[in-house]
Structures are given as structure tokens and as C-alpha cells.
Design an enzyme around this catalytic site. Structure first.
Site, PDB file in Angstrom:
ATOM      1  N   ALA B  44       0.831  -1.202   0.000  1.00 30.38           N
ATOM      2  CA  ALA B  44       0.000   0.000   0.000  1.00 30.38           C
ATOM      3  C   ALA B  44       0.869   1.256   0.000  1.00 30.38           C
ATOM      4  O   ALA B  44       0.684   2.150  -0.835  1.00 30.38           O
ATOM      5  CB  ALA B  44      -0.938  -0.008   1.209  1.00 30.38           C
ATOM      6  N   ARG B 337     -10.469 -19.141   5.709  1.00 25.80           N
ATOM      7  CA  ARG B 337      -9.470 -19.353   6.754  1.00 25.80           C
ATOM      8  C   ARG B 337     -10.058 -19.500   8.149  1.00 25.80           C
ATOM      9  O   ARG B 337      -9.617 -20.343   8.931  1.00 25.80           O
ATOM     10  CB  ARG B 337      -8.491 -18.187   6.739  1.00 25.80           C
ATOM     11  CG  ARG B 337      -7.659 -18.208   5.490  1.00 25.80           C
ATOM     12  CD  ARG B 337      -6.782 -16.994   5.373  1.00 25.80           C
ATOM     13  NE  ARG B 337      -5.926 -17.138   4.198  1.00 25.80           N
ATOM     14  CZ  ARG B 337      -5.096 -16.220   3.772  1.00 25.80           C
ATOM     15  NH1 ARG B 337      -4.997 -15.066   4.401  1.00 25.80           N
ATOM     16  NH2 ARG B 337      -4.358 -16.433   2.714  1.00 25.80           N
TER      17      ARG B 337
END
Lengths: 247, 646
Positions: B44, B337
């Protein structure tokens, strides 16, 4: 296991360094080399001493932060790994382990085992990229790349910039580091337009920053934790030759 | 506080285009009049700094590492999602959006997630353009693999080093801007605090990690891209230096912290080996494409395996329990997950675990038989090698042992559609914000979000803010009292830490905190446990502030002081995490409250009472933070119970 460590201690960039000897007891063979150093540092801080400074971060062999010359070998006595992936089971109870920082003109020591590798950033800033502005690229599948080329490019791109090649080379040359980037980009069609300029600019920067020349000993390849081949240096030389033939 | 997410009106698929075509922009000549601070150089941060530099802004980029290339995005293995539908298997922007919202258990905003799915395709193009050597098939086209929570193959990858290659791409773009003079890079520099002038973010105070010098930096806007806070658990898959300090300091300056309890425990990590363990290593989720997860069907067999009397390879097929395939026939080993992690914990808690008892098998033998060792090696060679180095067993022969570990944090600073926090001028991108993954992130979506924010969202939205800042001149921090005050406060904070002169090392206290967090605020949470955890965190915090020992001085390199600064913030952060987990009386995504489960053990969400973003507001030292709610309205999709069974 019980160990004796001889560790390079150096106050700052200008100070003169020395080896200090420490003994450690009950180290688990399953712990990593850096976890062993953590234990040493716990011991030092508990005794109100300053811990040994060493570079480390991801501890899974990919960030390239950790370094260390261990018993005369970059990243220690195991193949294809970084120091953080080295485990104590590679040593024996009662061993003496000598730990030094990378030693190369291009990597001045900052403190203890930590060195300054910003020269690597500067080399890449000289041209180790493809000039494409955000948003201007065309569809990814418009550039077809034969699988073997993509694979070979990836082999070179696996470089983590740790500096083991430089630390190992008797000339402190950064050629394998440079070659990995030049080769990664030169093998891809996207990288061709700037290939000539890139090779020239990066080699010039490397020379300027005080790294030595390559004499083809191949030592860098042996110690590279990512197994990057010296064949990439041959490609760099070719690119560099072409660069110098063209006006 | 009234939270306004500023989601543009209009049909879902047109919101982002409408926003872009009507927002305010800064003209090229004015761009160089603006200074922008970007903290962090992961996917980012690096992509944002590079893109802003390309646009002509003057960017100052900071990282604590010795080089921007080392940020922890580099360790992401498996891949990056995009809705290209190159496989012609039915993918679309809408499907990626839908999978992401559903995977997040309906706790993310429609507008943000749709935008994420929309720009995903541009990310792939951008990265290919930069020379990222994505895997290709024999025709030269881009290859894909599948990941958890999806029924299509939309994950692009570069062996098991996708994060590394994407980060090196962004780092290349960043290097180009550094060379061009548009970005000034500050390495080995840690952010100490945000500086506010009249309630607006105008800069930061930093500590030079080599010299210990505190410095002030001005920016017309400040962008935090400092990653997640999973190291609050001490043992996590994060890098040793990953920390919450930047976003925590921003929280204490008034930015709201959203959904701190939403932590992702990754199902496939190498189990803990012992007390000196310093971190946990992830084995990419992509292995679940070709690996089957199992434990013995009978407890006696599990006991024999734990005692070393039985080898897993000798246990016949009929005596193995492939529990994910058994419980979730439709998604099998590729459930999200959170579901996979809880299922592993359930089996181990019930006594079926292998290894130390806290491990299950991930077995690639069937795939090796079907596809050949060479192909498996090509796909996962580096992971298998990594496993062998750590565990000292050959995973081509013996199944890998895995166990869940703290990995990613969906929570983070609250941001609106423009990625701006509740402090004007302070933006947060990537894992550091809370915005796109709801209560659970799908595999290969972190890389997507980091790069979406940095390349394609922030460089636009920040201009809508900056366009109104033209009259603000560059400030000289030395002449601005707010900068000096913040710098002095940081100096005092360091002095306070140095002055404790106790007897305990920072790491030993961090480990204690981590143990409390894992035991009480980890995978299975309940009211009593959380309350106990909460008071234990306070005890550890007291211990820290009374008994930590930091040798050396503050005005020089001091790694113990660096760690102490981070742990001091983790201790406060841990409290907020427990508080948020306690208040959220439902199970959703990574947040599992044992009181709220179905009869079959599946999570029981409470949409009536908790379909909101919980954003905490700091009220001052020793005061209780205040909960603000941003209701989540689903206009375009129907909110359902997550079902990965059929």
C-alpha cells in the site's frame, strides 16, 4: 546444547570494533540461529548490558534483512538459506561460533553486526525498474511471455537484496545483485525498451559506490540464499557490451 | 460521533466511476505545491508513494526497515486475486465482490468492496507492465490457481513469492520516483506521533533509529500504510518489527479504531517448537489446492503418533479423518481461513491432534501421485524447502504438520470511502485500515487491497481533499508550536520508558502479553475468558510500566527502546481488542464467541443487533473509549448465513 560465541561488537560507524566472547547454555537444537541470538540478548539485558545489534525482520527468509558471517560463511553453514532459516541443529554441543557482520567497502558497519546496505537501493534507483506510470499499462494477457522465459526471469527476480554475494566476493563486487535485476527485466518483453540504458546506468552506479569488479570466481553463487546463478552475470555482461556498442 | 462513510449514491457498479468523474482534482501546476507524507513502504505505502510522485506531488516516504523493499508484504506467498476471468470459469467483478463480502461474513461495506473488485483487474495489468514475472502457461498467457472461499480460479501468482514480486514492482516504481526527485525516502525511521494543527493532520514526528534523533516533518496530508497489529499476540506470522504504533498514536489523537476484534488466525502455519520461538512461519494457503488436511479418526492412533510409536504414513486411508472434506463437502479443503482454523482447533482440543497435540496434517501425497513430484515442486518448491529447514522432515515423504497462528488483522483505523480517517487530512490504506474485509479476509485479497488502495484509490481520493487545501502554505515545523509540542511529548515518553529501570526484558513481557491474548482473546472467545483476559492484560501493562529494563540511551541506536515503544502500544491495543471482542455478542468471521454458535458448532451471527462497524473513540488516558456504530446497509445483495457445505 552449550555454545561459545565470539561476536563482533562495534559501538558505531567510527568506533574500532572487537570480538567479545559469550557462553550460552541449554540452547534448543530446534531453535533458529536468530532465536539463539535472542537468548544471548536476554542474557545480556538481564545482566544490564547492551544487547548485540543485528538486522532481522521477517524471519522466514524473504525480506533479506538478516545477514551475518557465521564461521566464515555468509548466512552460515547450510545451503540455500538466510541466517534466519539456519537452525541450531546444524551445530554441535560445545561448538564455538564466530559471528561477524558483512565486511565490504560498500557496506559500512553501523553498529555491532548491523551494516548499511543503502548502496543497493541507490543502484536500483539508477535504473532497476520499468518506466510505466500507474494506470497506463495494457491488459496483462496482451503481452505473451513464453513459460521458460517467465520462469528464468523469476529465477533472477528471486533476489532478496541481502548482500551475501558482496560479502562473499573477494573483490566485494555487486555483480550478482545487479545481474539478477538486469536479467529479470531483460528477459521480459516489457523490460526490453530500457534494457540498454538500464545496464549502463546500474553498472556506472555500482562503480561509483565503491564495489569491486567481477573476476568470475563464482563464490557469490555458492552463498546466494536464493541460488541465483552466475549465468545471469553473463547476461548482464552481454547487455552491458551491447549498451557500450550503441551510441 | 456521527460517522459518514461518504459512499457515493447511484447503482453499485457505477459508484466509483461517478465519484471519479465528479470529484475535485488538483491541477498539474499545483500538485508540486503539496507535500504528502506516506508512512510505510509495503504494497500500500510503496504503491501510493510512487503513484503520488508520478502525479507530481512532493512525497516523503518513511519506513523503519533499512530499505523500502523489506516491508512485510514481501512475505506474502500465495497470490493476488483479480476478476479477469481468463480461465472462462464464470468469474466477474460482481462475483469477486460477492465472494469478498460473503467471505467477510457481511461486515464490510458494499461500496468499498465493489470498488476493490472493480480495480482488481487494473492491478494485474499494472504489475505485468512493471515486469512482475507472474506464472505463465505454455501459450505464454497468465496462469491462475484457486484459493479459499471461491469457486473459481482467479488468483495470479509468482511461485510462492507473489508478495515479494509485487512489492519489488512497487519498489521499482518508488525507486523511479526517488531518482526523479518526487519522493524523498527516509529509511530506519519510525513514526512516533501524528501532528495536528487546528484539528487537521499536518505532519508527523519521527525517530531516526540509527541516531535516536527526533525530527518533525510537515505534510499537507498524512497517509498511514503501516500494516496490521497481529504482533499483539507476540507469536504471529508478521515480521518482528511489524507494529501498531502508528495507527495507535493516530487513535490517541482522535482517529476512530474500527473492529479491532476482527483478527485472522491463519490455518496453515508451522506449529510452535518451544519456548525460544520468536515468530511463526506461514505455509501458503495455496497448498490447500493440492494438500488434504486430516487427523487420525481414532484417538488411540493420535496418541500413538504423538508418542512417536506410529508414523502418519503407516496409517491406512480408512483410519484418517479428512475433517474439512467431511464437514464442508462443497468447499472441502478450500473453506475460508476462519472456518479452517476453528475446525483444526476443534479436532486438537478434542484430542485428535498430532505432533505436540497442537497440530494437524496437511498431506500432499495424493497430488504428488496424481501430478508427479516435479509439478508439485514447481508449484510449491520453496514452501517445501522452507518447511524442511524448519521442521527437519521431508514433506514430499511425510505429511506436513500445521496449526493456526495469528496472521492478519481485518480491523484498523476507521476510514470513509475516500480512505480518510475521522481526523481531516489523515488517510489510512492497506491492512492498517478496516475497510474491505469485514470480519474475515479471503486468501489473496490482502495484496489486492494494498495495491488497490495505493495505486488506484488513494491517488484520486486524496485530491478531493487537497483541492480544498490550496491556501495552506508549506509550514516550517521549527516555527510551528504544535510540532514542537508533539516532539517534546515524544521525548518525554521515551524518557519515561528509559527511567523505569526495572528488571524485565521487553521481549519477556511481550511474550506474556501474547500468551494472554492467545489464551483469552484468540480463536475461541467467551465472556468469562475475555473478562479474565482483560484484567490480565492490565496486570501485564502494570508490570511493563513498573519493571521493564531498557539498557543504553534514548539518543542513540537502542533496539530495546524501539521494542519497548511498540510493546507499550500493543499493551493498550490489546485492551481495546478484548473490549471489542467482549462487546460483540455474536460470532462472525474471525471473531468466534463460544456462547454464540449453532448446534453443529458453526458461527452464529446476529444481524439484528450487530450488523454494524464498531468504531472506538479515544477519550483520554484512564477513560473508557466510546463505541460509535456505523450501520451496514446492504442495498444490492441479500445477507445470508455463510454456508460452505453445499
Amino acid at each position: 546444547m552449550d555454545l561459545t560465541l565470539k561476536v563482533w561488537r562495534q559501538e558505531n560507524r567510527k568506533a574500532k570494533g572487537r570480538f567479545e566472547t559469550y557462553s550460552l547454555k541449554n540452547i534448543s537444537p530446534d531453535s533458529s540461529f536468530l532465536e539463539m541470538l535472542d537468548v544471548l540478548n536476554e542474557q545480556l539485558v538481564n545482566g544490564n548490558n547492551e544487547p548485540v545489534v543485528f538486522d532481522h525482520d521477517c524471519r522466514e527468509g524473504i525480506c533479506g534483512t538478516c545477514s551475518l558471517f557465521i564461521n566464515g560463511r555468509a548466512h552460515g553453514p547450510d545451503e540455500d538459506i538466510t541466517t534466519c532459516q539456519l537452525h541450531m541443529r546444524k551445530f554441535k554441543d560445545g561448538d564455538t561460533i564466530v559471528i561477524e557482520p558483512w565486511r565490504a567497502g560498500g557496506f559500512p558497519v553501523i553498529k555491532d553486526l548491523m551494516v548499511d546496505r543503502s548502496a543497493f537501493d541507490q543502484i536500483l534507483q539508477a535504473g532497476g525498474f520499468i518506466s510505466v506510470n500507474t494506470g497506463s499499462a495494457r491488459d496483462g494477457n496482451n503481452i505473451l511471455i513464453p513459460k521458460h522465459k517467465a520462469d528464468e526471469s523469476m529465477d533472477a527476480a528471486a533476489c532478496i537484496g541481502c548482500g551475501a554475494c558482496v560479502a562473499t566476493c573477494k573483490n566485494s563486487s555487486a555483480m550478482l545483485f545487479l545481474a539478477s535485476k538486469v536479467s529479470h527485466l531483460a528477459l521480459l518483453p516489457q523490460g526490453r525498451p530500457e534494457a540498454v540504458r538500464r545496464a549502463k546506468a546500474m553498472v556506472a552506479k555500482m562503480d561509483e559506490l565503491g564495489f569491486g569488479s567481477c573476476t568470475n570466481t563464482g563464490a557469490c553463487e555458492v552463498e546466494c540464499p536464493k541460488g541465483i546463478s552466475v549465468a545471469h552475470i553473463a547476461r548482464l555482461n552481454r547487455e552491458f557490451l551491447i549498451a557500450n556498442l550503441k551510441p | 460521533m456521527k460517522l459518514n462513510a461518504k459512499i457515493p449514491s447511484g447503482p453499485l457498479a457505477e459508484k466509483w466511476s461517478l465519484y471519479k468523474s465528479t470529484q475535485n482534482l488538483v491541477n498539474p501546476a499545483n500538485k508540486r505545491k503539496f507535500d504528502i507524507i506516506v508512512v510505510g513502504t509495503g504494497l500500500a505505502g510503496a504503491s501510493a508513494a510512487a503513484s503520488l510522485g508520478e502525479l507530481g506531488f512532493k512525497v516523503k516516504n518513511f519506513c523503519y526497515q533499512d530499505s523500502p523493499r523489506r516491508a512485510h508484504s514481501i512475505a506474502a506467498q500465495g497470490g493476488i486475486n483479480a476478476a479477469k476471468n481468463y480461465q472462462n470459469d464464470g468469474d466477474s467483478v460482481y462475483r469477486l465482490f460477492y465472494d469478498t463480502i460473503k467471505g467477510g461474513d457481511y461486515r464490510a461495506r458494499e461500496g468499498n468492496v465493489y470498488r476493490l473488485a472493480e480495480v482488481s483487474n487494473q492491478i494485474i495489468d499494472q504489475c505485468v507492465g512493471q515486469g512482475v514475472p507472474f506464472a505463465r502457461d505454455y501459450g505464454g498467457y497468465l496462469d491462475n490457481r484457486s484459493f479459499g472461499g471461491a469457486l473459481v480460479s482467479r488468483t495470479f501468482y509468482a511461485r510462492g513469492q507473489t508478495g515479494q514480486q509485487l512489492l519489488l514492482g512497487a519498489y521499482g516504481a518508488l525507486n523511479r520516483q526517488i531518482a526523479a526527485g518526487n519522493v524523498t525516502m527516509y529509511t530506519r525511521t519510525e513514526m512516533m506521533d501524528v501532528v495536528l494543527v487546528d484539528g487537521v493532520a499536518r505532519g508527523i514526528v519521527t525517530r531516526n533509529l540509527e541516531t535516536g534523533a527526533l525530527e518533525s516533518h510537515f505534510g499537507h496530508a498524512v497517509v498511514l500504510a503501516t500494516g496490521g497489529y497481529a504482533n499483539v499476540f507476540f507469536l504471529s506470522t508478521n515480521a518482528m518489527g511489524s507494529n501498531t504504533s502508528a495507527i495507535w498514536k493516530a487513535y490517541k489523537k482522535g482517529a476512530l479504531f474500527a473492529n479491532p476484534a476482527f483478527v485472522q488466525i491463519h490455518p496453515t502455519c508451522i506449529p510452535v517448537h518451544g519456548e525460544s520461538q520468536s515468530k511463526l512461519t506461514l505455509m501458503s494457503e495455496s497448498l490447500r489446492n493440492d494438500g488434504r488436511i486430516w487427523v487420525p479418526k481414532a484417538k488411540e492412533d493420535a496418541e500413538k503418533i504423538r508418542a512417536g510409536k506410529l508414523k502418519p504414513t503407516d496409517l491406512p486411508e480408512g483410519k484418517r479423518d479428512y475433517y474439512l472434506e467431511r464437514r464442508y463437502p462443497a468447499f472441502g479443503n478450500l473453506v475460508p481461513r476462519d472456518v479452517a482454523s476453528r475446525a483444526a482447533k476443534e479436532r486438537c482440543d478434542a484430542g485428535y491432534g498430532v505432533g505436540s497435540g497442537q497440530a494437524v496434517y496437511l498431506d500432499c501425497k495424493d497430488s504428488i501421485k496424481r501430478l508427479g513430484k516435479n509439478l508439485i515442486e514447481e508449484r510449491y518448491g520453496n514452501l517445501f524447502q522452507m518447511y524442511e529447514k524448519i521442521v527437519d522432515e521431508n514433506p514430499y515423504v511425510t505429511p506436513m504438520m500445521i496449526y493456526p497462528a495469528a496472521h492478519y488483522t481485518m480491523g484498523g483505523l476507521w476510514v470513509d470511502y475516500e480512505l480518510m480517517t475521522t481526523i481531516p487530512g489523515l488517510f489510512t490504506i492497506g491492512e492498517a485500515n478496516f475497510s474491505d474485509h469485514g470480519a474475515n479476509r479471503l486468501g489473496a485479497s490482502a495484496l489486492m487491497q494494498g495495491l488497490a488502495d495505493g495505486y488506484f484509490v488513494l491517488p484520486f481520493t486524496i485530491q478531493n481533499y487537497l483541492a480544498g487545501q490550496l491556501s495552506v502554505p508549506r509550514m516550517d515545523p521549527a516555527k510551528q508550536p504544535e510540532f514542537n509540542e508533539t516532539l517534546e511529548a515524544s521525548r518525554e515518553w521515551n524518557a519515561k520508558l528509559m527511567g523505569i529501570k526495572g528488571s524485565r526484558t521487553v521481549d519477556s513481557i511481550h511474550k506474556e502479553l501474547g500468551q494472554v491474548m492467545w489464551d483469552h482473546v484468540g480463536m475461541g472467545r467467551n465472556k468469562d475468558g475475555l473478562e479474565e483476559g482483560f484484567s490480565k492484560i492490565r496486570q501485564v501493562k502494570d508490570l511493563f510500566w513498573n519493571d521493564v529494563r531498557i539498557p543504553g540511551k534514548a539518543d542513540g541506536m537502542n533496539v530495546e527502546l524501539e521494542k519497548a515503544n511498540r510493546v507499550a502500544d500493543f499493551l493498550e491495543m490489546g485492551e481495546l481488542l478484548a473490549k471489542d471482542a467482549l462487546h460483540r455478542e455474536e460470532s462472525c468471521g474471525g471473531h468466534f464467541r463460544e456462547e454464540h454458535q449453532m448446534s453443529d458448532g458453526e458461527a452464529k451471527r446476529d444481524d439484528e443487533n450487530f450488523k454494524y462497524v464498531g468504531a472506538w473513540e479515544y477519550k483520554g488516558p484512564g477513560k473508557e473509549p466510546e463505541l460509535n456504530k456505523e450501520p451496514l446497509d446492504y442495498e444490492f445483495i441479500q445477507v445470508k448465513t455463510r454456508n460452505y457445505k453445499e
